[in-house]
Enzyme design. Structure first.
Site, PDB file in Angstrom:
ATOM      1  N   ASP A  93      10.520  47.697 -18.269  1.00 40.57           N
ATOM      2  CA  ASP A  93      11.479  48.167 -19.255  1.00 40.57           C
ATOM      3  C   ASP A  93      10.856  49.372 -19.954  1.00 40.57           C
ATOM      4  OD1 ASP A  93      13.443  48.485 -21.099  1.00 40.57           O
ATOM      5  OD2 ASP A  93      13.201  46.546 -22.071  1.00 40.57           O
ATOM      6  N   ASP A 272      17.096  39.505 -16.233  1.00 39.10           N
ATOM      7  CA  ASP A 272      15.820  39.088 -16.810  1.00 39.10           C
ATOM      8  C   ASP A 272      16.119  38.502 -18.179  1.00 39.10           C
ATOM      9  OD1 ASP A 272      14.515  40.928 -19.240  1.00 39.10           O
ATOM     10  OD2 ASP A 272      16.144  41.906 -18.148  1.00 39.10           O
TER      11      ASP A 272
END
Length: 377
Positions: A93, A272
């Protein structure tokens, strides 16, 4: 570059089963990525992730790895894979969500974001360019564009200006990505992120902008931040009607087993969430029979396996009574066993979804599964 192939589509929904091919291995979709924020999935060894849970990809975080251990050290180690010993694909990320979550400890400018470290209070500045450079040094297979995650609720005017800033930052990310190179002999893929809060016209505009970039993977951000579940599903459906069908769609930070199944039916391929491991550490278990709070007294004399259908051998070996004892005694083994159970359940869930998509009976199975997996035992 990631290469995506759709194998089968569900006849009664937008669900699909496919494969994502990367230099470090094949990912079978739909897929759930265990969250390994600091290059470790809390309480779970990589050998357990591979052998017991069959994880195909994990997620790490740019913000956390940048602050500790630092990207210079990671580069010296040969990248995050060499540093931690995980040999399969990894996604990072960009840190946009973590910066958003810092609240008053950060300031957003057109150039980038100034923030204070949660570790020592030191000041740092992320730009789209620096975030790409950091992720190059980390070396994950899939890296995310720098974006701003808007809160919920959020005024429409702010959501619009934030979305346009995210689009401008994306262009800068792409430029920096194109003028830099992979550092560790494996090709990286840059994924843009759709924003727009819960406003359908903004989501549509953002999805069209992101679709126009022809990226190998497209992500949807800014959901699962407190909005009603129905709005999450509505925004996902709106965005998926625009994003290219022949590219994987990644819904960031989602969610419960119900969220996964419903969003798979809307055409999402990748997920996720910290929920499996975070809830595990508090004694909340997801099982093939339903949801368990292992701390409840009703399990004190239950000598049946934690989940005899789990892929985690610890869940078949140990009883609910024993696991409850570990939690009440504050033994570290308790959260470890619970984390293995929950991750096992999530990985099993997406594998079952894939199986039923391939078999052609996903929608009927999903309706039955939701009743079982959402019940509290």
């Amino acid at each position: 570059m990631c290469r995506f192939e759709i194998e089968t589509k569900d006849g009664r929904s937008a669900a699909r089963a496919g494969t994502i091919k990367t230099d470090r291995g094949v990912i079978y979709t739909p897929i759930f990525m265990p969250v390994g924020t600091a290059a470790t999935v809390k309480g779970v060894h990589f050998s357990e992730l591979e052998e017991m849970i069959s994880a195909e990809i994990i997620l790490a975080n740019t913000y956390h790895l940048y602050l500790r251990p630092g990207t210079d050290l990671l580069e010296k180690a040969g990248g995050v894979h060499s540093f931690c010993g995980w040999e399969k694909p990894m996604l990072t990320d960009s840190g946009g969500y973590q910066v958003y979550s810092l609240g008053k400890s950060r300031k957003i400018f057109e150039e980038g974001v100034e923030f204070q470290s949660h570790i020592d209070g030191s000041k740092h500045f992320f730009t789209p360019e620096s975030v790409i450079d950091i992720q190059r040094k980390i070396g994950a297979d899939i890296i995310m564009a720098f974006d701003e995650c808007t809160p919920y609720p959020c005024e429409k005017d702010y959501a619009r200006s934030s979305m346009h800033r995210t689009h401008r930052w994306l262009d800068r990310c792409i430029e920096q990505f194109d003028r830099t190179e992979d550092l560790y002999h494996t090709e990286q893929t840059l994924a843009p992120i759709v924003q727009g809060s819960v406003y359908p016209d903004l989501r549509k505009e953002s999805a069209e902008y992101i679709a126009g970039k022809n990226a190998d993977i497209n992500a949807i951000g800014g959901l699962s931040v407190g909005e009603p579940i129905d709005e999450m599903y509505a925004m996902t459906e709106t965005v998926n009607s625009i994003l290219p069908e022949d590219k994987p769609r990644y819904l960031m930070g989602v969610g419960t087993p119900e969220n996964l199944l419903e969003n798979i039916s809307l055409g999402i391929d990748m997920f996720d969430c910290v929920m499996p491991t975070r809830n595990a550490r508090h004694g909340l278990l997801y099982t093939n029979q339903g949801i368990i709070n292992i701390k409840n007294s009703k399990w004190a004399e239950d000598f049946t396996p934690i989940d005899d259908e789990s892929t985690a051998s610890t869940s078949r070996l140990h009883t609910k009574a024993y696991l409850r004892h570990l939690f009440l005694s504050k033994e570290l083994l308790g959260p470890q066993i619970a984390s293995l159970q929950n991750l096992s359940f999530y990985l099993q869930l997406v594998k079952k979804a894939r199986h039923h998509i391939l078999a052609g009976d996903f929608s009927g199975w999903k309706d039955k599964a939701l009743k079982i997996y959402s019940q509290r035992l």
